[in-house]
Motif scaffolding. Structure first.
Motif, PDB file in Angstrom:
ATOM      1  N   THR A 321       0.827  -1.210   0.000  1.00 16.86           N
ATOM      2  CA  THR A 321       0.000   0.000   0.000  1.00 16.86           C
ATOM      3  C   THR A 321       0.862   1.262   0.000  1.00 16.86           C
ATOM      4  OG1 THR A 321      -0.152   0.126   2.419  1.00 16.86           O
ATOM      5  CG2 THR A 321      -1.815  -1.182   1.286  1.00 16.86           C
ATOM      6  N   THR A 336      -5.647   5.776  -0.296  1.00 14.07           N
ATOM      7  CA  THR A 336      -4.760   4.622  -0.145  1.00 14.07           C
ATOM      8  C   THR A 336      -4.794   3.806  -1.427  1.00 14.07           C
ATOM      9  OG1 THR A 336      -5.197   4.523   2.240  1.00 14.07           O
ATOM     10  CG2 THR A 336      -4.257   2.561   1.214  1.00 14.07           C
ATOM     11  N   VAL A 338      -3.648   0.411  -3.281  1.00 16.73           N
ATOM     12  CA  VAL A 338      -3.310  -0.962  -2.897  1.00 16.73           C
ATOM     13  C   VAL A 338      -2.845  -1.733  -4.132  1.00 16.73           C
ATOM     14  CG1 VAL A 338      -4.134  -3.077  -1.817  1.00 16.73           C
ATOM     15  CG2 VAL A 338      -5.050  -0.860  -1.067  1.00 16.73           C
ATOM     16  N   LEU A 340      -1.624  -5.314  -4.378  1.00 17.98           N
ATOM     17  CA  LEU A 340      -1.367  -6.618  -3.755  1.00 17.98           C
ATOM     18  C   LEU A 340      -0.587  -7.557  -4.669  1.00 17.98           C
ATOM     19  CD1 LEU A 340      -4.810  -7.217  -1.998  1.00 17.98           C
ATOM     20  CD2 LEU A 340      -2.701  -6.285  -1.027  1.00 17.98           C
ATOM     21  N   GLU A 393      -7.795   0.108  -5.617  1.00 19.22           N
ATOM     22  CA  GLU A 393      -7.186  -1.215  -5.738  1.00 19.22           C
ATOM     23  C   GLU A 393      -6.691  -1.429  -7.166  1.00 19.22           C
ATOM     24  OE1 GLU A 393      -9.823  -4.273  -4.374  1.00 19.22           O
ATOM     25  OE2 GLU A 393     -10.007  -3.412  -2.355  1.00 19.22           O
TER      26      GLU A 393
END
Length: 395
Positions: A321, A336, A338, A340, A393
């Motif tokens: 992040t 934020t 992200v 992953l 995301e």
């Protein structure tokens, strides 16, 4: 000026280029003005969605002369400017005229396009497969940069404004980056120097050449211009290259044994990498502007909040992040991002974005289109003043 480039007068961004007042010309600022004209035209076209005309002072009509036959004739352009200046020297009439917004936008775009093509044609310096733009003309009307008997002469300033304004085409940006890495980059000194060593006291250009090479405007790593170089590269999609410019500055500032300053942005790093004149607010604000609006891609468009991340892999923490806090339209936000999957810029895209509320019922999805997430001004107006969290995301 004699090369159909804006006059330098007593200086432009660099106030140490102060000795070419009679015949000096600034290619760098001509690029900047061309970019500004395009930005203004874009704003006018946006304004035209709600109205047809704009009221201008009657005197401004003199500046709306159009067409290559005017643009290419320096004496005619000078006459237009002098005529306008004479009309406004003491007062203006107060009379206004209604000008169609689209016509005004087209006029500014035509001027900008001509300027950019003129610079591409006249100011490009070839160095094999590489190259860069000449940034200035001295008081003897000679180009400041090029490949000379004294060595390569290159300045960062002209490259920054050519890239940022859009004057440099993509292939030229790539050539400029290679040239800057070859002739201007010195990691131990903090990154990209402002210029190569000209080996000359150029009294027909400015006092900068009276400084020892590597000090102040003569070949130091000047933080302000380096950050603007990074900003320009990010704007044009050269993300890894922009990251290199920003990160080298940061690492040098944080290396106390070398910089000998508390962490921050100094005016410049000298030849030994020592930070001088700490702390420079202009460079610091450009650094913050670049990190927020380019690295995290958080910026406004027509009142909406747009998020378009340009983060590289190293900028994410161990949990994948990266976050930034800022104010927009009077509201406090935290975004934020992200990642992953641990992907690099250019290989990821936004999978989804949402306003994260305290409960599942308050989560609101943001529309994602063209690699950008958008929060509309209408929704922003209904949000609380603080505590607004957006999660983006990547996939």
């Amino acid at each position: 000026g004699e090369h159909n480039i804006s006059r330098l007068r007593g200086a432009d961004w660099n106030d140490a280029l102060d000795m070419a007042e009679e015949r000096g010309e600034s290619v760098a600022f001509t690029c900047a003005y061309a970019g500004n004209l395009l930005d203004l035209a874009g704003l006018l076209r946006q304004l035209a969605k709600g109205q047809d005309t704009v009221e201008l002072l009657a005197e401004l009509q003199e500046l709306l002369v159009d067409g290559p036959e005017v643009y290419e004739d320096t004496s005619r352009k000078t006459a237009v400017l002098e005529g306008y200046a004479r009309r406004c020297i003491h007062e203006v009439s107060g009379q206004t005229v209604a000008v169609p917004l689209t016509a005004l936008a087209e006029d500014l775009e035509g001027k900008a396009r001509w300027l950019m093509e003129h610079i591409r044609r006249q100011e490009w310096i070839k160095d094999g497969e590489d190259g860069w733009f000449n940034s200035y003309y001295d008081d003897h009307c000679q180009p400041l940069e090029g490949i000379t008997e004294q060595g390569v002469r290159m300045m960062l300033t002209g490259q920054v404004f050519a890239i940022m304004s859009g004057t440099a085409r993509s292939e030229q940006v790539r050539a400029i980056v290679r040239s800057a890495d070859r002739y201007l980059y010195k990691k131990a000194a903090g990154g990209y120097r402002l210029n190569t060593d000209f080996h000359e006291l150029k009294l027909d250009m400015g006092r900068m050449f009276g400084f020892a090479y590597g000090e102040k405007e003569n070949g130091a790593v000047f933080s302000h211009m380096t950050v603007m170089y990074a900003n320009a590269l990010y704007r044009r999609g050269f993300v890894r290259e922009g990251y290199k410019a920003l990160q080298t500055l940061a690492e040098t500032a944080m290396d106390f044994p070398t910089s000998k300053i508390f962490p921050g942005i100094p005016e410049y790093f000298n030849a030994d990498g020592r930070g001088m004149y700490h702390y420079l607010t202009g460079a610091a604000s450009w650094y913050m502007l670049t990190v927020i609006t380019q690295v995290f891609g958080v910026h406004g468009e027509g009142g909406d909040l747009v998020i378009e991340p340009k983060l590289v892999r190293e900028q994410f923490d161990q949990s994948g992040t990266a976050a930034v806090e800022f104010f927009f339209a009077g509201k406090a936000f935290r975004v934020t991002v992200v990642d992953l999957m641990g992907k690099e810029y250019g290989t990821y895209h936004i999978a989804k974005a949402y306003l994260s509320g305290l409960t599942p019922s308050t989560i609101r999805s943001l529309p994602v289109e063209g690699g950008r997430a958008v929060l509309s001004r209408e929704v922003i107006g209904r949000l609380p003043e603080s505590g607004n969290q957006i999660v983006v995301e990547l996939m």
